[in-house]
Design a protein around this motif. Structure first.
Motif, PDB file in Angstrom:
ATOM      1  N   GLY A  77       0.733  -1.171  -0.094  1.00  0.00           N
ATOM      2  CA  GLY A  77       0.085   0.123  -0.006  1.00  0.00           C
ATOM      3  C   GLY A  77       0.829   1.148  -0.072  1.00  0.00           C
ATOM      4  N   GLY A  78       1.881   1.261   0.769  1.00  0.00           N
ATOM      5  CA  GLY A  78       2.695   2.436   1.003  1.00  0.00           C
ATOM      6  C   GLY A  78       3.515   2.605  -0.416  1.00  0.00           C
ATOM      7  N   LEU A  79       3.825   1.500  -1.213  1.00  0.00           N
ATOM      8  CA  LEU A  79       4.633   1.585  -2.471  1.00  0.00           C
ATOM      9  C   LEU A  79       3.585   2.200  -3.780  1.00  0.00           C
ATOM     10  CD1 LEU A  79       6.837   0.857  -4.657  1.00  0.00           C
ATOM     11  CD2 LEU A  79       5.672  -1.336  -4.835  1.00  0.00           C
ATOM     12  N   LEU A  80       2.336   1.880  -3.462  1.00  0.00           N
ATOM     13  CA  LEU A  80       1.361   2.303  -4.491  1.00  0.00           C
ATOM     14  C   LEU A  80       1.120   4.058  -4.029  1.00  0.00           C
ATOM     15  CD1 LEU A  80      -1.514  -0.295  -4.448  1.00  0.00           C
ATOM     16  CD2 LEU A  80       0.252   0.267  -6.133  1.00  0.00           C
ATOM     17  N   VAL A  81       1.166   4.215  -2.816  1.00  0.00           N
ATOM     18  CA  VAL A  81       1.284   5.820  -2.499  1.00  0.00           C
ATOM     19  C   VAL A  81       2.328   6.555  -3.067  1.00  0.00           C
ATOM     20  CG1 VAL A  81       1.247   7.390  -0.614  1.00  0.00           C
ATOM     21  CG2 VAL A  81      -0.513   5.700  -0.598  1.00  0.00           C
ATOM     22  N   TYR A  82       3.763   5.592  -2.937  1.00  0.00           N
ATOM     23  CA  TYR A  82       4.692   6.488  -3.074  1.00  0.00           C
ATOM     24  C   TYR A  82       4.951   6.665  -4.685  1.00  0.00           C
ATOM     25  CZ  TYR A  82      10.047   6.284  -4.029  1.00  0.00           C
ATOM     26  OH  TYR A  82      11.088   6.769  -4.547  1.00  0.00           O
ATOM     27  N   ILE A  83       4.407   5.780  -5.358  1.00  0.00           N
ATOM     28  CA  ILE A  83       4.540   5.769  -6.887  1.00  0.00           C
ATOM     29  C   ILE A  83       3.691   6.813  -7.338  1.00  0.00           C
ATOM     30  CG2 ILE A  83       3.778   4.354  -9.115  1.00  0.00           C
ATOM     31  CD1 ILE A  83       4.624   1.941  -7.591  1.00  0.00           C
ATOM     32  N   VAL A  84       2.313   6.811  -7.068  1.00  0.00           N
ATOM     33  CA  VAL A  84       1.381   7.704  -7.297  1.00  0.00           C
ATOM     34  C   VAL A  84       2.023   9.382  -6.964  1.00  0.00           C
ATOM     35  CG1 VAL A  84      -0.869   8.936  -7.049  1.00  0.00           C
ATOM     36  CG2 VAL A  84      -0.724   6.629  -7.334  1.00  0.00           C
ATOM     37  N   CYS A  85       2.444   9.471  -5.526  1.00  0.00           N
ATOM     38  CA  CYS A  85       2.879  10.908  -5.296  1.00  0.00           C
ATOM     39  C   CYS A  85       4.283  11.142  -6.117  1.00  0.00           C
ATOM     40  CB  CYS A  85       3.232  10.704  -3.920  1.00  0.00           C
ATOM     41  SG  CYS A  85       1.710  10.764  -3.054  1.00  0.00           S
ATOM     42  N   GLY A  86       5.049  10.038  -6.227  1.00  0.00           N
ATOM     43  CA  GLY A  86       6.269  10.483  -6.923  1.00  0.00           C
ATOM     44  C   GLY A  86       5.932  10.827  -8.315  1.00  0.00           C
ATOM     45  N   ALA A  87       4.935  10.356  -9.136  1.00  0.00           N
ATOM     46  CA  ALA A  87       4.838  10.632 -10.453  1.00  0.00           C
ATOM     47  C   ALA A  87       4.206  11.993 -10.585  1.00  0.00           C
ATOM     48  CB  ALA A  87       3.772   9.700 -10.923  1.00  0.00           C
ATOM     49  N   LEU A  88       3.142  12.260  -9.563  1.00  0.00           N
ATOM     50  CA  LEU A  88       2.683  13.557  -9.392  1.00  0.00           C
ATOM     51  C   LEU A  88       3.776  14.726  -9.201  1.00  0.00           C
ATOM     52  CD1 LEU A  88      -0.677  12.918  -7.559  1.00  0.00           C
ATOM     53  CD2 LEU A  88      -0.211  13.711  -9.926  1.00  0.00           C
ATOM     54  N   ALA A  89       4.596  14.399  -8.370  1.00  0.00           N
ATOM     55  CA  ALA A  89       5.833  15.152  -8.009  1.00  0.00           C
ATOM     56  C   ALA A  89       6.678  15.416  -9.372  1.00  0.00           C
ATOM     57  CB  ALA A  89       6.551  14.746  -6.912  1.00  0.00           C
ATOM     58  N   LEU A  90       7.089  14.584  -9.958  1.00  0.00           N
ATOM     59  CA  LEU A  90       7.976  14.697 -10.975  1.00  0.00           C
ATOM     60  C   LEU A  90       7.637  14.834 -12.222  1.00  0.00           C
ATOM     61  CD1 LEU A  90      10.601  11.836  -9.905  1.00  0.00           C
ATOM     62  CD2 LEU A  90      10.784  14.295  -9.398  1.00  0.00           C
ATOM     63  N   LYS A  91       6.487  14.462 -12.516  1.00  0.00           N
ATOM     64  CA  LYS A  91       5.792  14.686 -13.820  1.00  0.00           C
ATOM     65  C   LYS A  91       4.485  15.125 -14.040  1.00  0.00           C
ATOM     66  CE  LYS A  91       8.350  10.334 -15.208  1.00  0.00           C
ATOM     67  NZ  LYS A  91       8.104   9.021 -15.732  1.00  0.00           N
ATOM     68  N   ARG A  92       3.449  14.596 -13.518  1.00  0.00           N
ATOM     69  CA  ARG A  92       2.276  15.056 -13.802  1.00  0.00           C
ATOM     70  C   ARG A  92       1.397  16.310 -13.353  1.00  0.00           C
ATOM     71  NH1 ARG A  92       2.811  11.287 -17.399  1.00  0.00           N
ATOM     72  NH2 ARG A  92       2.681   9.361 -16.997  1.00  0.00           N
ATOM     73  N   CYS A  93       1.942  16.737 -12.003  1.00  0.00           N
ATOM     74  CA  CYS A  93       1.395  17.804 -11.646  1.00  0.00           C
ATOM     75  C   CYS A  93       1.716  19.052 -12.201  1.00  0.00           C
ATOM     76  CB  CYS A  93       1.665  18.055  -9.910  1.00  0.00           C
ATOM     77  SG  CYS A  93       0.883  19.170  -9.198  1.00  0.00           S
ATOM     78  N   ARG A  94       0.970  20.022 -12.620  1.00  0.00           N
ATOM     79  CA  ARG A  94       1.371  21.306 -13.277  1.00  0.00           C
ATOM     80  C   ARG A  94       1.883  22.335 -12.534  1.00  0.00           C
ATOM     81  NH1 ARG A  94      -0.215  20.876 -18.692  1.00  0.00           N
ATOM     82  NH2 ARG A  94      -1.827  18.887 -18.897  1.00  0.00           N
ATOM     83  N   HIS A  95       1.356  22.422 -11.205  1.00  0.00           N
ATOM     84  CA  HIS A  95       1.890  23.394 -10.228  1.00  0.00           C
ATOM     85  C   HIS A  95       3.067  23.401  -9.472  1.00  0.00           C
ATOM     86  CE1 HIS A  95      -2.033  25.336 -11.889  1.00  0.00           C
ATOM     87  NE2 HIS A  95      -2.584  24.094 -11.608  1.00  0.00           N
ATOM     88  N   ARG A  96       3.860  24.149  -9.362  1.00  0.00           N
ATOM     89  CA  ARG A  96       4.947  24.023  -8.410  1.00  0.00           C
ATOM     90  C   ARG A  96       4.823  23.705  -7.126  1.00  0.00           C
ATOM     91  NH1 ARG A  96      10.310  24.810  -8.235  1.00  0.00           N
ATOM     92  NH2 ARG A  96      11.260  25.639  -6.124  1.00  0.00           N
ATOM     93  N   ASN A  97       3.655  24.145  -6.377  1.00  0.00           N
ATOM     94  CA  ASN A  97       3.595  24.013  -5.117  1.00  0.00           C
ATOM     95  C   ASN A  97       2.860  22.660  -5.000  1.00  0.00           C
ATOM     96  OD1 ASN A  97       4.209  26.545  -4.291  1.00  0.00           O
ATOM     97  ND2 ASN A  97       2.077  27.469  -4.197  1.00  0.00           N
ATOM     98  N   GLY A  98       2.050  22.135  -5.641  1.00  0.00           N
ATOM     99  CA  GLY A  98       1.499  20.771  -5.862  1.00  0.00           C
ATOM    100  C   GLY A  98       2.795  19.962  -5.964  1.00  0.00           C
TER     101      GLY A  98
END
Length: 126
Positions: A77-98
């Motif tokens: 479960g932690g791995l899934l959270v890590y993958i989603v948050c990591g993808a949002l941090a490095l690629k998917r999220c458009r806003h710097r604060n996000g």
């Protein structure tokens, strides 16, 4: 290959994966062009494949499986959270604060996964 050798491979991959993610997060915060380098985009996939392969081999060899072991389920479960948050941090999220928020959450998820692995407890801080 011996169980101990694969365990050391797995732990080494965990450390390298975490350090690599932190470095890519730092580059993201600095808007570094290194984040787009070919090696930077390819190496994490190779490392994470070794990490996953060694984890599956260890689970199969030891007879410990997620859903049968609560601490392994927590790591998954932690791995899934890590993958989603990591993808949002490095690629998917458009806003710097996000991106900063998701980078922080991914680092927390990584720390949770490591602490669960070390203690074999779902709530390792208790």
């Amino acid at each position: 290959m011996s169980y101990l050798a694969v365990k050391y491979l797995h732990v080494g991959c965990v450390v390298l994966s975490g350090l690599g993610f932190a470095l890519r997060g730092f580059w993201m915060l600095r808007s570094s062009p290194l984040l787009q380098a070919r090696l930077t985009r390819r190496l994490p996939h190779l490392l994470d494949s070794l990490l996953l392969g060694s984890a599956l081999w260890l689970a199969w060899t030891s007879g410990q499986y997620p859903l049968a072991q609560d601490w392994l389920s927590a790591k998954l479960g932690g791995l899934l959270v890590y993958i989603v948050c990591g993808a949002l941090a490095l690629k998917r999220c458009r806003h710097r604060n996000g991106r900063i928020l998701f980078l922080f959450l991914a680092v927390l998820a990584y720390a949770y996964i490591v602490s669960v692995a070390l203690t074999r407890q779902v709530l390792p801080w208790l």
